[in-house]
Design an enzyme around this catalytic site. Sequence first.
Site, short mmCIF file in Angstrom:
data_model
loop_
_atom_site.label_atom_id
_atom_site.label_comp_id
_atom_site.label_asym_id
_atom_site.label_seq_id
_atom_site.Cartn_x
_atom_site.Cartn_y
_atom_site.Cartn_z
CE1 TYR A 85 -36.44 62.41 13.75
CE2 TYR A 85 -38.26 61.00 14.17
CZ TYR A 85 -37.62 62.20 13.46
OH TYR A 85 -38.41 62.78 12.24
CE LYS A 88 -38.34 65.73 14.91
NZ LYS A 88 -38.02 66.71 14.50
P1 NAD Z 1 -32.88 66.67 6.09
O1 NAD Z 1 -31.72 65.56 6.76
O2 NAD Z 1 -32.82 66.79 4.57
O3 NAD Z 1 -32.54 68.00 6.87
C1 NAD Z 1 -32.44 68.20 8.22
C2 NAD Z 1 -31.65 69.41 8.29
O4 NAD Z 1 -31.25 69.68 9.59
C3 NAD Z 1 -30.30 69.35 7.39
O5 NAD Z 1 -30.13 70.46 6.48
C4 NAD Z 1 -29.37 69.53 8.53
O6 NAD Z 1 -28.10 70.11 8.30
C5 NAD Z 1 -29.98 69.96 9.59
N1 NAD Z 1 -29.31 69.80 11.08
C6 NAD Z 1 -29.28 68.60 11.50
N2 NAD Z 1 -28.46 68.59 12.68
C7 NAD Z 1 -28.26 69.96 12.94
C8 NAD Z 1 -27.43 70.52 13.75
N3 NAD Z 1 -27.01 70.16 14.81
N4 NAD Z 1 -27.20 71.96 13.54
C9 NAD Z 1 -28.02 72.65 12.57
N5 NAD Z 1 -28.65 72.04 11.71
C10 NAD Z 1 -28.78 70.81 11.92
O7 NAD Z 1 -34.24 66.09 6.61
P2 NAD Z 1 -35.59 66.51 6.36
O8 NAD Z 1 -36.60 65.33 6.28
O9 NAD Z 1 -35.73 67.56 5.47
O10 NAD Z 1 -36.06 66.77 7.85
C11 NAD Z 1 -36.47 68.01 8.42
C12 NAD Z 1 -37.30 67.87 9.45
O11 NAD Z 1 -38.41 67.04 9.35
C13 NAD Z 1 -36.60 67.25 10.79
O12 NAD Z 1 -36.87 67.79 12.08
C14 NAD Z 1 -37.28 65.82 10.61
O13 NAD Z 1 -36.88 65.08 12.05
C15 NAD Z 1 -38.61 65.95 10.22
N6 NAD Z 1 -39.16 64.96 9.69
C16 NAD Z 1 -38.64 64.24 8.56
C17 NAD Z 1 -39.62 63.24 8.38
C18 NAD Z 1 -38.99 62.37 6.75
O14 NAD Z 1 -39.30 61.34 6.46
N7 NAD Z 1 -37.92 62.81 5.95
C19 NAD Z 1 -40.55 62.56 8.59
C20 NAD Z 1 -40.97 63.47 9.79
C21 NAD Z 1 -40.36 64.38 10.34
#
Ligand code: NAD
Length: 252
Positions: A157, A161
């Site tokens: 992961y 990123k």
């Molecule tokens: P989340 O799991 O709620 O949302 C992620 C979304 O990505 C989901 O809707 C899922 O269906 C979609 N997804 C995953 N794999 C997929 C695929 N193969 N095809 C199509 N869609 C797919 O998580 P979030 O926290 O809203 O994350 C959004 C972004 O923010 C991500 O890229 C995550 O890495 C990043 N992020 C999140 C955090 C955190 O703490 N939540 C921190 C830093 C970065």
Amino acid sequence: MDFSGKVALVTGASRGIGRAVARQFAQHGARVAIHYHQNRTAAEETRASLAGDEHRIYQADIADPDAVRRLVDAVAAEMGGLDILINNAGIYTEHPIASVGYEEWQAQWSAILATNLVGAANLCYCAAQHMIRRGGGRIVNVSSRGAFRGEPTAPAYGASKAGMNAMGQSLALTLAPHGISVVTVAPGWVETDMARETLDSPAGDAIRNQSPLKRVATPEDVAAVVVFYASGEAFFSTGAVVDVNGASYLRT
Ligand code: NAD
């Protein structure tokens, strides 16, 4: 910010940060292509919560290159073009090196890179073809603090990123002459389903205390920054990697 007349494709918009981004774009007048992977009902809920009624829902597995091309082409054809791409969809799974088997290790690296990095790269490629023809566009990639700080139990992961950060910098250089900006937003922990289990666990307080604000981000905190960097006002910040981590990790 006024996004009237603009079409924004937000990946992973059925929940979490993506849903918050879709809502804020709609509040500022954009028409939103709400992309989802598996949960159509949640995507419908996102659409129902948006201001305006010209938003559309699209399904695709972003780890599938053909599905990505179909997604982007369908949005452009059915919504009258594509002005903004938000690469938000992503996965986080743990694979600690000292305890997972080799096959599991490989499977996780493949799946995470295929989704978080190559999927996002393919979305950039397909969207850029439309944006170049139209003479401009905006791409914002959602990365993570983990790219800088390390992800001890999820190295793929963190690497995905870090790759996304580098990809954004390279594409910013090559797409600028076409009027396309590329910005990367790097959140720390965010209150979403992806992080809920950890944030609700005994480790949650220590995570919140990483920030002098004593909390993690809300999806709305991140969405506000994403939407700003997709605006014309932010165009000269192309190439930036922007922290949204509540001063939990400072870098120069
Ligand atoms: P989340 O799991 O709620 O949302 C992620 C979304 O990505 C989901 O809707 C899922 O269906 C979609 N997804 C995953 N794999 C997929 C695929 N193969 N095809 C199509 N869609 C797919 O998580 P979030 O926290 O809203 O994350 C959004 C972004 O923010 C991500 O890229 C995550 O890495 C990043 N992020 C999140 C955090 C955190 O703490 N939540 C921190 C830093 C970065």
